[in-house]
Structures are given as structure tokens and as C-alpha cells.
Design an enzyme around this catalytic site. Structure first.
Site, PDB file in Angstrom:
ATOM      1  N   ASP A 166     -10.812   3.210   3.619  1.00 47.09           N
ATOM      2  CA  ASP A 166     -11.066   1.770   3.509  1.00 47.09           C
ATOM      3  C   ASP A 166     -12.572   1.516   3.360  1.00 47.09           C
ATOM      4  O   ASP A 166     -12.990   0.440   2.946  1.00 47.09           O
ATOM      5  CB  ASP A 166     -10.572   1.060   4.788  1.00 47.09           C
ATOM      6  CG  ASP A 166      -9.511   0.015   4.483  1.00 47.09           C
ATOM      7  OD1 ASP A 166      -9.303  -0.289   3.299  1.00 47.09           O
ATOM      8  OD2 ASP A 166      -8.901  -0.486   5.452  1.00 47.09           O
ATOM      9  N   LYS A 177       0.837  -1.200   0.000  1.00 47.75           N
ATOM     10  CA  LYS A 177       0.000   0.000   0.000  1.00 47.75           C
ATOM     11  C   LYS A 177       0.873   1.250   0.000  1.00 47.75           C
ATOM     12  O   LYS A 177       0.636   2.199  -0.748  1.00 47.75           O
ATOM     13  CB  LYS A 177      -0.949  -0.010   1.213  1.00 47.75           C
ATOM     14  CG  LYS A 177      -2.092  -1.008   1.033  1.00 47.75           C
ATOM     15  CD  LYS A 177      -2.873  -1.290   2.297  1.00 47.75           C
ATOM     16  CE  LYS A 177      -3.891  -2.402   2.040  1.00 47.75           C
ATOM     17  NZ  LYS A 177      -4.588  -2.889   3.232  1.00 47.75           N
ATOM     18  N   GLN A 202      -4.623  -1.407   9.561  1.00 43.92           N
ATOM     19  CA  GLN A 202      -4.575  -2.753   8.980  1.00 43.92           C
ATOM     20  C   GLN A 202      -5.185  -3.772   9.946  1.00 43.92           C
ATOM     21  O   GLN A 202      -4.793  -3.835  11.115  1.00 43.92           O
ATOM     22  CB  GLN A 202      -3.115  -3.121   8.652  1.00 43.92           C
ATOM     23  CG  GLN A 202      -2.964  -4.428   7.915  1.00 43.92           C
ATOM     24  CD  GLN A 202      -3.587  -4.425   6.507  1.00 43.92           C
ATOM     25  OE1 GLN A 202      -3.423  -3.479   5.755  1.00 43.92           O
ATOM     26  NE2 GLN A 202      -4.328  -5.466   6.191  1.00 43.92           N
TER      27      GLN A 202
END
Ligand code: NAP
Length: 285
Positions: free
Chosen positions: A121, A54, A98
């Protein structure tokens, strides 16, 4: 029939080039560089690879990126304080924590602490709600990537089409169903309690498999010419990455199919960049 492959790597490369151009334009016009903060707690091996990819993707698109790595002993209060600090940091337009987090930290509490304006997200309840009622928010990256794959084969509007989603998780199956509905498809969501999965999928023009089990979808379960999107990530007997779909069998029946690897996987990170870009552009007004 041998299905045409929807190449997630190639589509991602194209979308990432577009994002990089948007980032350069935004910087030139408003002096704003899109910024993504990624928080990793603990030493989960897979998570380490995901966050590295990422951050690398951000750098390649000309974004500002921050990777904060913490020990698995970090307390929930400490993590919430870091998220709050990033909420208030004007150089950061997207925050990603995460998952999975260590067991002593409540995932839900952490996600809900992220400002919905920076929830790139798309996991915040506000983002899910916005998707449900058709308001502006951030779309969860994996299903958003699947929608872009459909768009790439001319299936942006799914009016008259029946889409079957296999799986109903909050991060893939449910938002996927909402996005398909918003694109005017007739949508069936199936799960482990579905009595006859094949009876459902054989009616589908589009099947999205998001289960996490190999061979959930086999050739006899697919209507000839259907579009098959494989979200699953599993390992085969040889330890090779594979999806939920029996690829070799289904590709002889389907019209389009996404491979694993090289399908939905690369699209997920790409849509994270797209969401972060969008967030930075919203700040500029
Ligand atoms: P999850 O939370 O475990 O959900 C799996 C879903 O599959 C559940 O809704 C479950 O039903 C359903 N299911 C289980 N067995 C089934 C069966 N035999 N028939 C029909 N439905 C069945 O998984 P997830 O987080 O959504 O992830 C799904 C897969 O996608 C995993 O392989 C994951 O690694 C992968 N993934 C890939 C990406 C990517 O970027 N490529 C991103 C996210 C996830 P119940 O609800 O009834 O239990």
C-alpha cells in the site's frame, strides 16, 4: 476545447493484463505465485466492497490471495500478531490492512508493523522515506496510478511543467507531490489554508485534486489545455459518485481529464497488483 478523457478503466485493463503475464512468467521461472493478504477488521460497508474488489483483482491476475476478516472487537495486540505472522509467511508478498480500523486500534502502529518489504500500500514510514530520497520502496497506490495516467498521455517526464496538487494527505497529496517532483515537475501543494487556490491552479499544466469536496476545481480555475486528474470520491445530490472537479465545466477548458467513476479509482487497485507483483519479483531476485 473539449478535453480528451483519460480512461482509467481501459488503462487498468491493459496494466492488469501485463501483470497477469508477469505473474505467469514468474511462476514458470521460479515457482513463485505472487501472494497478497488483505485484513479487514469490522463491518464498514465501503471497506467490504473495497477488499472484495482487491481480492477479485488478485484472482483475475493469477495471484494467491488471502482475505482475513475479523470482528470489530479484535484487539490491537491480536491484529499486530496477525501482521507479524504474515510478515513471516513466505507465500505472502504483500500485506494490506484496510483502513479505517476500529477506534481502539492505532492505525499508525499497525502500518508500522507491516514489513517494509511487504508494504504494497506504500503507507509505511519507510516507504514514504524511500520515495522522498529516491530509493527503492513501494509507492502509494493512488498517486502511483495518477502518474501512470500521465505516462499514458506521454507525460512521463514533466520537466518544464508546473503541477499543482490540491490536498496534502499522507496517502494521496504528499506522495503525489513527491512523485511529480521525481518526474521533474515544478510542484505546488495547496490545502485548506491556501489563500487563493484559483491563482495557483490557473498557472498549472497539471492539476491533481485530492480533497474530498465537490466542485473544488471549476472551469475558471483551469488553464486552457491543462491536464486535470480527479482523485476525489464524493456523492452528488442524486447520490451518484462524483469527484472534486466540476467535470462538465472543466472538460470544456482542459486538454485531458479523468472521469469519476472510471478514472483514478480503478487505477488504485491496479497499482496494488503492480506493487505486489514487484514484491514477488524482488523475492525471486
Ligand atoms: P483528506 O485526508 O481528508 O485530505 C484532504 C485534503 O484536502 C487536506 O489536505 C485538506 O487540507 C485539503 N482541503 C480541504 N478543503 C480544501 C479546500 N477548500 N481547498 C484546498 N484544499 C482543501 O483526504 P484524502 O484521504 O487525501 O482523500 C481525498 C479524496 O480522495 C477523498 O474524496 C477520497 O475519497 C479520495 N480518494 C480516492 C482514492 C481513489 O482510489 N480514487 C483513493 C484515496 C482517496 P488541510 O490539510 O489543510 O486540512
Amino acid at each position: 476545447m473539449t478535453a480528451q478523457i483519460i480512461d482509467g478503466k481501459a488503462l487498468s485493463a491493459q496494466l492488469r493484463t501485463e501483470v497477469a503475464a508477469r505473474a505467469a512468467t514468474l511462476k514458470a521461472k521460479s515457482g513463485i505465485t505472487p501472494g497478497l493478504a488483505v485484513i479487514l477488521v469490522g463491518d464498514n460497508q465501503a471497506s467490504q466492497v473495497y477488499v472484495r474488489n482487491k481480492v477479485k483483482a488478485c484472482e483475475e491476475a493469477g495471484f494467491h490471495s488471502v482475505l482475513e476478516k475479523y470482528d470489530a472487537t479484535m484487539t490491537e495486540a491480536e491484529l499486530l500478531a496477525r501482521v507479524e505472522a504474515l510478515n513471516n509467511d513466505p507465500s505472502i508478498h504483500g500485506i494490506l490492512v484496510q483502513l479505517p480500523l476500529p477506534k481502539h486500534i492505532d492505525d499508525h502502529k499497525v502500518i508500522e508493523t507491516i514489513s517494509p518489504a511487504k508494504d504494497v500500500d506504500g503507507f509505511h514510514v519507510a516507504s514514504a522515506g524511500a520515495l522522498m530520497v529516491g530509493e527503492v520502496g513501494f509507492k502509494a497506490c493512488t498517486p502511483y496510478g495518477c502518474m501512470k495516467m500521465l505516462e499514458s498521455i506521454g507525460m512521463k517526464d514533466l520537466r518544464g511543467k508546473h503541477a499543482v496538487v490540491i490536498g496534502r494527505s499522507n496517502i494521496v497529496g504528499k506522495p503525489m507531490a513527491m512523485m511529480l517532483l521525481a518526474a521533474n515537475a515544478t510542484v505546488t501543494v495547496t490545502h485548506s489554508g491556501t489563500a487563493d487556490l484559483g491563482a495557483m491552479t490557473r498557472q498549472a499544466d497539471v492539476v491533481v485534486a485530492a480533497v474530498g469536496k465537490r466542485n473544488v476545481l471549476t472551469a475558471d480555475m483551469v488553464k486552457p489545455g491543462a491536464v486535470v486528474i480527479d482523485v476525489g470520491m464524493n456523492r452528488d445530490d442524486a447520490g451518484k459518485l462524483c469527484g472534486d472537479v466540476d467535470y462538465d465545466g472543466v472538460k470544456e477548458v482542459a486538454g485531458f481529464i479523468t472521469p469519476v467513476p472510471g478514472g483514478v479509482g480503478p487505477m488504485t487497485i491496479t497499482m496494488l497488483l503492480v506493487n505486489t507483483m514487484e514484491s514477488a519479483e524482488r523475492t525471486a531476485g
